[in-house]
Design an enzyme around this catalytic site. Structure first.
Site, PDB file in Angstrom:
ATOM      1  NE  ARG A 204      28.753 -34.953 -93.987  1.00  0.00           N
ATOM      2  CZ  ARG A 204      28.789 -34.505 -92.735  1.00  0.00           C
ATOM      3  NH1 ARG A 204      29.007 -33.224 -92.482  1.00  0.00           N
ATOM      4  NH2 ARG A 204      28.621 -35.342 -91.726  1.00  0.00           N
TER       5      ARG A 204
ATOM      6  CG  HIS B  72      34.198 -31.608 -92.354  1.00  0.00           C
ATOM      7  ND1 HIS B  72      33.651 -32.486 -93.249  1.00  0.00           N
ATOM      8  CD2 HIS B  72      33.252 -31.437 -91.395  1.00  0.00           C
ATOM      9  CE1 HIS B  72      32.438 -32.841 -92.842  1.00  0.00           C
ATOM     10  NE2 HIS B  72      32.175 -32.217 -91.713  1.00  0.00           N
TER      11      HIS B  72
ATOM     12  CD  GLU C  93      35.088 -32.619 -96.408  1.00  0.00           C
ATOM     13  OE1 GLU C  93      35.111 -33.276 -95.351  1.00  0.00           O
ATOM     14  OE2 GLU C  93      34.262 -31.737 -96.629  1.00  0.00           O
TER      15      GLU C  93
END
Ligand code: GLV
Ligand code: GLV
Length: 326
Positions: A239, A287, A268
């Site tokens: 993360r 991601h 994000e």
């Protein structure tokens, strides 16, 4: 008895929806890319029994207070930092995730970034496409760094961290790991425990595989980056906030480490003006750790299976807060 109601917060896989429909009426928020707006989610949660959110949807006290009928939140991700699990437990809401099915795919992604950054894949592709390959091939043109025989430091030897091990073994790497506690399987896996300081100092590649929580936020910041070799690379598929992105950007800019391969960012989506994106010694992906056709479908089936089990009054296979049933 009326069927329970389920909300799926994004366009989803038909196979998974069909499974949920065997026990519930399903509403799908009809968006491919944009998350469901918070107000819409807060409104809809009031009359649903099951929620299938994406990792972009925050499930917190406010939402749980509104979801008076809510029995289960089935996250479409293995990571669940978007969900306040303690709060869910207090509200009597089951929380599930999608472990295992994405382990290899995410480990592949980490290794892909490791290889790509060390051989400068994005940079060299751009070099050719932009017509910069106008001189002859040269002995010192676009040199990267060897992978074979180097030392990999895995921080967080969980399921995904462990899946990186055989990949690294294929490249004859020496493999170190750091966890809060040494792992009893380490010897069998052929990986050596190191303290945080040692792993940072000894590794040529550091790959992060910890969940995001209060203990791991900014796990890699300025002091940690300083302890890394100047020739070392940082790989993050966990993360974004596990890394202090400002400190990383500075370290990369000043060539205090060799490079970074990042599948996750602090925010994000990231701002296109993020100064990190100006640097050549970083590769960024949006991601996509688990983003393969096979794995995203497997995750969808897992999320649907967890959701339907809970709505049938059974214990879902991937229940994160079993104490909710006590
Ligand atoms: C993706 O990041 C996941 O946690 O599944
Ligand atoms: C996630 O599945 C992990 O434990 O690394």
């Amino acid at each position: 008895m009326p069927k329970p109601k389920v909300l799926v917060t994004r366009k989803f896989f038909d196979e998974a929806i069909d499974l949920i429909k065997t026990v519930a009426d399903v509403e799908i928020y009809p968006s491919e890319e944009d998350p469901i707006p918070r107000e819409v989610l807060l409104d809809k949660v009031q009359d649903i029994d099951g929620l299938l959110p994406m990792l972009t949807d925050r499930v917190d006290q406010t939402l749980l207070d509104r979801g008076k009928r809510l029995k289960v939140v089935s996250n479409y991700a293995v990571g669940y930092n978007n969900i306040d699990v303690n709060e869910a437990t207090k509200h009597g809401v089951m929380v599930t995730n999608t472990p295992d099915v994405l382990t290899d795919t995410t480990a592949d992604c980490a290794f892909m970034l490791l290889m790509a950054i060390s051989r400068r894949l994005v940079e060299v592709d751009k070099f050719v496409r932009e017509g910069k390959w106008v001189k002859a091939w040269g002995p010192k043109m676009l040199l990267g760094s060897d992978i074979t025989g180097k030392t990999l430091g895995i921080i967080g030897l969980g399921r995904i961290g462990k899946a990186v091990v055989p990949r690294a073994k294929g490249f004859n790497m020496k493999i170190l790991y750091h966890n809060r506690n040494p792992d009893p399987e380490a010897e069998k896996l052929g990986v050596e425990y190191r303290s945080m300081d040692e792993i940072l100092a000894e590794s040529d590649y550091i790959s992060l595989h910890v969940p995001l929580n209060d203990n791991t936020k900014h796990l890699i910041g300025k002091p940690e980056l300083k302890k890394m070799k100047k020739t070392a690379y940082l790989i993050n598929t966990s993360r974004g906030p596990v890394v202090d992105e400002n400190a990383l950007t500075k370290a990369l800019k000043e060539n205090r480490i060799a490079g970074a391969g990042l599948d996750v960012l602090y925010e994000e989506p990231t701002n296109p003006k993020n100064p990190l994106l100006k640097l050549d010694n970083v590769i960024v992906a949006p991601h996509i750790g688990s983003a393969t056709i096979e794995t995203r479908l497997a995750m969808a089936m897992k999320a649907a299976t967890n959701l339907t089990a809970a709505l049938k009054g059974e214990q879902p296979p991937d229940l994160l807060n079993p104490e909710v049933l006590w």
